[in-house]
Design a protein around this motif. Structure first.
Motif, PDB file in Angstrom:
ATOM      1  N   LEU A 105      67.437 133.510 -55.683  1.00  0.00           N
ATOM      2  CA  LEU A 105      66.289 133.595 -54.787  1.00  0.00           C
ATOM      3  C   LEU A 105      66.714 134.251 -53.483  1.00  0.00           C
ATOM      4  O   LEU A 105      67.680 133.822 -52.846  1.00  0.00           O
ATOM      5  CB  LEU A 105      65.749 132.188 -54.514  1.00  0.00           C
ATOM      6  N   HIS A 106      65.987 135.310 -53.081  1.00  0.00           N
ATOM      7  CA  HIS A 106      66.286 136.010 -51.840  1.00  0.00           C
ATOM      8  C   HIS A 106      65.034 136.096 -50.979  1.00  0.00           C
ATOM      9  O   HIS A 106      63.906 136.047 -51.479  1.00  0.00           O
ATOM     10  CB  HIS A 106      66.818 137.418 -52.125  1.00  0.00           C
ATOM     11  N   ALA A 107      65.254 136.233 -49.691  1.00  0.00           N
ATOM     12  CA  ALA A 107      64.144 136.259 -48.739  1.00  0.00           C
ATOM     13  C   ALA A 107      63.372 137.577 -48.830  1.00  0.00           C
ATOM     14  O   ALA A 107      63.936 138.634 -49.131  1.00  0.00           O
ATOM     15  CB  ALA A 107      64.672 136.064 -47.318  1.00  0.00           C
ATOM     16  N   ARG A 108      62.085 137.488 -48.567  1.00  0.00           N
ATOM     17  CA  ARG A 108      61.239 138.674 -48.394  1.00  0.00           C
ATOM     18  C   ARG A 108      60.297 138.388 -47.229  1.00  0.00           C
ATOM     19  O   ARG A 108      59.589 137.380 -47.215  1.00  0.00           O
ATOM     20  CB  ARG A 108      60.428 138.983 -49.647  1.00  0.00           C
ATOM     21  N   VAL A 109      60.309 139.262 -46.242  1.00  0.00           N
ATOM     22  CA  VAL A 109      59.459 139.097 -45.071  1.00  0.00           C
ATOM     23  C   VAL A 109      58.034 139.515 -45.414  1.00  0.00           C
ATOM     24  O   VAL A 109      57.803 140.553 -46.040  1.00  0.00           O
ATOM     25  CB  VAL A 109      59.986 139.930 -43.885  1.00  0.00           C
ATOM     26  N   VAL A 110      57.070 138.680 -45.020  1.00  0.00           N
ATOM     27  CA  VAL A 110      55.648 139.012 -45.127  1.00  0.00           C
ATOM     28  C   VAL A 110      55.106 139.034 -43.706  1.00  0.00           C
ATOM     29  O   VAL A 110      55.045 138.002 -43.037  1.00  0.00           O
ATOM     30  CB  VAL A 110      54.887 137.982 -45.978  1.00  0.00           C
ATOM     31  N   LEU A 111      54.726 140.206 -43.245  1.00  0.00           N
ATOM     32  CA  LEU A 111      54.254 140.385 -41.869  1.00  0.00           C
ATOM     33  C   LEU A 111      52.729 140.432 -41.858  1.00  0.00           C
ATOM     34  O   LEU A 111      52.126 141.361 -42.403  1.00  0.00           O
ATOM     35  CB  LEU A 111      54.842 141.667 -41.274  1.00  0.00           C
ATOM     36  N   LEU A 112      52.126 139.407 -41.267  1.00  0.00           N
ATOM     37  CA  LEU A 112      50.670 139.347 -41.113  1.00  0.00           C
ATOM     38  C   LEU A 112      50.336 139.654 -39.664  1.00  0.00           C
ATOM     39  O   LEU A 112      50.768 138.929 -38.757  1.00  0.00           O
ATOM     40  CB  LEU A 112      50.137 137.961 -41.478  1.00  0.00           C
ATOM     41  N   ARG A 113      49.561 140.709 -39.457  1.00  0.00           N
ATOM     42  CA  ARG A 113      49.290 141.133 -38.087  1.00  0.00           C
ATOM     43  C   ARG A 113      47.798 141.184 -37.805  1.00  0.00           C
ATOM     44  O   ARG A 113      47.008 141.695 -38.587  1.00  0.00           O
ATOM     45  CB  ARG A 113      49.880 142.519 -37.822  1.00  0.00           C
ATOM     46  N   ASP A 114      47.433 140.627 -36.663  1.00  0.00           N
ATOM     47  CA  ASP A 114      46.121 140.852 -36.096  1.00  0.00           C
ATOM     48  C   ASP A 114      46.304 141.957 -35.054  1.00  0.00           C
ATOM     49  O   ASP A 114      47.398 142.509 -34.914  1.00  0.00           O
ATOM     50  CB  ASP A 114      45.607 139.557 -35.459  1.00  0.00           C
ATOM     51  N   ARG A 115      45.278 142.266 -34.328  1.00  0.00           N
ATOM     52  CA  ARG A 115      45.441 143.299 -33.299  1.00  0.00           C
ATOM     53  C   ARG A 115      46.404 142.796 -32.226  1.00  0.00           C
ATOM     54  O   ARG A 115      46.266 141.667 -31.746  1.00  0.00           O
ATOM     55  CB  ARG A 115      44.092 143.642 -32.665  1.00  0.00           C
ATOM     56  N   PRO A 116      47.395 143.597 -31.819  1.00  0.00           N
ATOM     57  CA  PRO A 116      48.373 143.135 -30.813  1.00  0.00           C
ATOM     58  C   PRO A 116      47.712 142.873 -29.472  1.00  0.00           C
ATOM     59  O   PRO A 116      46.784 143.570 -29.071  1.00  0.00           O
ATOM     60  CB  PRO A 116      49.377 144.291 -30.740  1.00  0.00           C
ATOM     61  N   ILE A 117      48.188 141.844 -28.794  1.00  0.00           N
ATOM     62  CA  ILE A 117      47.644 141.474 -27.496  1.00  0.00           C
ATOM     63  C   ILE A 117      48.124 142.459 -26.438  1.00  0.00           C
ATOM     64  O   ILE A 117      49.318 142.663 -26.257  1.00  0.00           O
ATOM     65  CB  ILE A 117      48.080 140.042 -27.123  1.00  0.00           C
ATOM     66  N   GLY A 118      47.191 143.095 -25.725  1.00  0.00           N
ATOM     67  CA  GLY A 118      47.547 144.025 -24.667  1.00  0.00           C
ATOM     68  C   GLY A 118      48.325 145.227 -25.143  1.00  0.00           C
ATOM     69  O   GLY A 118      48.996 145.898 -24.358  1.00  0.00           O
ATOM     70  N   GLY A 119      48.247 145.534 -26.419  1.00  0.00           N
ATOM     71  CA  GLY A 119      48.960 146.691 -26.951  1.00  0.00           C
ATOM     72  C   GLY A 119      50.427 146.440 -27.207  1.00  0.00           C
ATOM     73  O   GLY A 119      51.130 147.309 -27.730  1.00  0.00           O
ATOM     74  N   LEU A 120      50.939 145.255 -26.846  1.00  0.00           N
ATOM     75  CA  LEU A 120      52.347 144.945 -27.069  1.00  0.00           C
ATOM     76  C   LEU A 120      52.535 144.405 -28.478  1.00  0.00           C
ATOM     77  O   LEU A 120      51.737 143.606 -28.960  1.00  0.00           O
ATOM     78  CB  LEU A 120      52.825 143.897 -26.053  1.00  0.00           C
ATOM     79  N   THR A 121      53.581 144.824 -29.150  1.00  0.00           N
ATOM     80  CA  THR A 121      53.827 144.356 -30.511  1.00  0.00           C
ATOM     81  C   THR A 121      55.322 144.256 -30.779  1.00  0.00           C
ATOM     82  O   THR A 121      56.111 145.090 -30.322  1.00  0.00           O
ATOM     83  CB  THR A 121      53.175 145.289 -31.548  1.00  0.00           C
ATOM     84  N   ALA A 122      55.691 143.217 -31.504  1.00  0.00           N
ATOM     85  CA  ALA A 122      57.082 143.026 -31.914  1.00  0.00           C
ATOM     86  C   ALA A 122      57.309 143.510 -33.339  1.00  0.00           C
ATOM     87  O   ALA A 122      58.381 143.296 -33.894  1.00  0.00           O
ATOM     88  CB  ALA A 122      57.463 141.551 -31.801  1.00  0.00           C
ATOM     89  N   ALA A 123      56.301 144.165 -33.933  1.00  0.00           N
ATOM     90  CA  ALA A 123      56.424 144.607 -35.322  1.00  0.00           C
ATOM     91  C   ALA A 123      57.605 145.560 -35.540  1.00  0.00           C
ATOM     92  O   ALA A 123      58.339 145.402 -36.524  1.00  0.00           O
ATOM     93  CB  ALA A 123      55.126 145.254 -35.790  1.00  0.00           C
ATOM     94  N   PRO A 124      57.843 146.570 -34.666  1.00  0.00           N
ATOM     95  CA  PRO A 124      59.015 147.433 -34.889  1.00  0.00           C
ATOM     96  C   PRO A 124      60.325 146.666 -34.900  1.00  0.00           C
ATOM     97  O   PRO A 124      61.200 146.923 -35.742  1.00  0.00           O
ATOM     98  CB  PRO A 124      58.952 148.423 -33.716  1.00  0.00           C
ATOM     99  N   ALA A 125      60.470 145.700 -33.984  1.00  0.00           N
ATOM    100  CA  ALA A 125      61.691 144.897 -33.959  1.00  0.00           C
ATOM    101  C   ALA A 125      61.802 144.046 -35.220  1.00  0.00           C
ATOM    102  O   ALA A 125      62.904 143.837 -35.753  1.00  0.00           O
ATOM    103  CB  ALA A 125      61.710 144.002 -32.716  1.00  0.00           C
TER     104      ALA A 125
END
Length: 375
Positions: free
Chosen positions: A309-329
């Motif tokens: 069993l290995h990890a898999r990231v699931v990224l659920l995003r709403d609209r970023p607050i104030g245009g700031l987002t940590a998605a690239p990181a």
């Protein structure tokens, strides 16, 4: 083990769906419309609230009440705290659960009771306790239930839960898609009326339309390669979902997804909100669950021994607050540990619409994972 061939066999999925989970997911939009109508008929639109309640408390069994409290709290913000009353008891059975009001609850507070059963003696006692304290009570429960009679006898408001005939065939799972929308929608209508959040009729109509659209995109007749829910289910088959969320309401959707995976398919998951998730789960991605850890043993018996069993990231995003987002990181961290990543981001729309889309796709994914794994 996931039977991926079953995902593209609608007849097989229907045969495996003993709990009516796919039907509940497909009918989510209809449940929203029926629940909104039930709320109007119950007199919610005729209420003349005298200001906002000091606090809103939600009581009910299992994940249904937990999810409702979480979602309503995310939508309401800090205007009036939304708190779930956790039950006590020796077993998760209707007759064994008890709820207690905090000592400070009084006439300026609001108690919401949400249950797909309505036979819990503890909830009836809670409604009577609230009546003695002068606390307003609103209950969403199936018509004809014992709780219905108690609430109306205590001068509270009863809103009948939108049910379907097949709901009586099997015990309802608290994380079932149909249960969520049947309990949540009347509470949205009520809290909109008292000014705690914005859920006017036109917004709920758009939610129902969005849910219908997702049901068409994610239905059992749509092949896996063009079905986002089936694709996500296949990606999570042999993985530990590491659910990262970003946005006001995405956090609640992510926590519901993790709970639905556990209850419906027996699949564990961990969940956290960005950007804190990057620090909280960095060691997890670098440890033995990382995709690069413990590479596939050449001598492993592929028939008798399941893959690691290995990890898999699931990224659920709403609209970023104030245009700031940590998605690239987040993407950089996952890829630096050779961890695959799945992303879901809703189409533009109001807060309720985007929340509904995230919940609908992940609900379908949890259901497909449950059916194809034989849960």
């Amino acid at each position: 083990m996931l039977d991926e061939s079953l995902l593209d066999t609608p007849e097989g999925l229907a045969e495996a769906d003993h709990r009516g989970l796919l039907r509940g997911a497909a009918e989510a939009g209809a449940r929203v419309r029926t629940s909104a109508r039930h709320s109007t008929e119950a007199g919610v639109s005729d209420l003349k609230p005298d200001g906002r309640p000091r606090a809103v408390l939600i009581a009910g069994p299992g994940a249904a009440a937990t999810h409702a409290a979480d979602l309503l709290g995310a939508l309401a913000g800090a205007g009036s705290p939304v708190t779930r009353l956790a039950p006590t008891g020796v077993a998760p059975a209707a007759g064994a659960l008890r709820w207690e009001l905090p000592g400070w609850v009084g006439s300026v507070d609001l108690l919401l009771i949400a249950t797909p059963d309505g036979s819990e003696p503890g909830l009836s006692l809670l409604a009577e306790q609230a009546y003695r304290r002068g606390c307003s009570v609103v209950a969403v429960t199936p018509a004809g239930s014992p709780l219905n009679e108690v609430v109306q006898g205590s001068h509270g408001m009863f809103i009948p839960m939108a049910t379907a005939p097949y709901d009586q065939d099997e015990p309802l799972a608290a994380s079932a898609p149909g249960v969520l929308w049947a309990l949540l929608t009347p509470l949205l209508v009520l809290l909109d009326r008292i000014g705690l959040l914005a859920a006017p009729p036109d917004a709920l109509g758009k939610v129902a339309d969005r849910l219908d659209t997702i049901a068409e995109r994610c239905g059992p007749a749509i092949a896996t390669y063009s079905n986002p829910a089936k694709t996500l289910a296949a990606e999570l088959a042999d993985a530990l979902p590491v659910v990262w969320t970003e946005g006001i309401s995405a956090g609640a959707a992510g926590r519901r997804f993790a709970a639905a995976l556990a209850e419906l398919s027996g699949h564990p998951a961990v969940v956290a909100e960005l950007p804190e998730a990057l620090a909280a789960h960095s060691a997890l991605l670098a440890g033995p669950l990382a995709a690069s850890a413990d590479p596939d043993d050449f001598f492993r018996d592929r028939v008798e021994e399941p893959p690691a069993l290995h990890a898999r990231v699931v990224l659920l995003r709403d609209r970023p607050i104030g245009g700031l987002t940590a998605a690239p990181a987040a993407r950089d961290l996952a890829l630096s540990h050779d961890t695959p990543i799945s992303e879901l981001e809703p189409e533009p729309g109001g807060d309720l619409e985007t929340l509904a889309e995230l919940i609908a796709i992940t609900d379908f994914a949890a259901v497909y994972l449950a059916l194809a794994s034989g849960a």
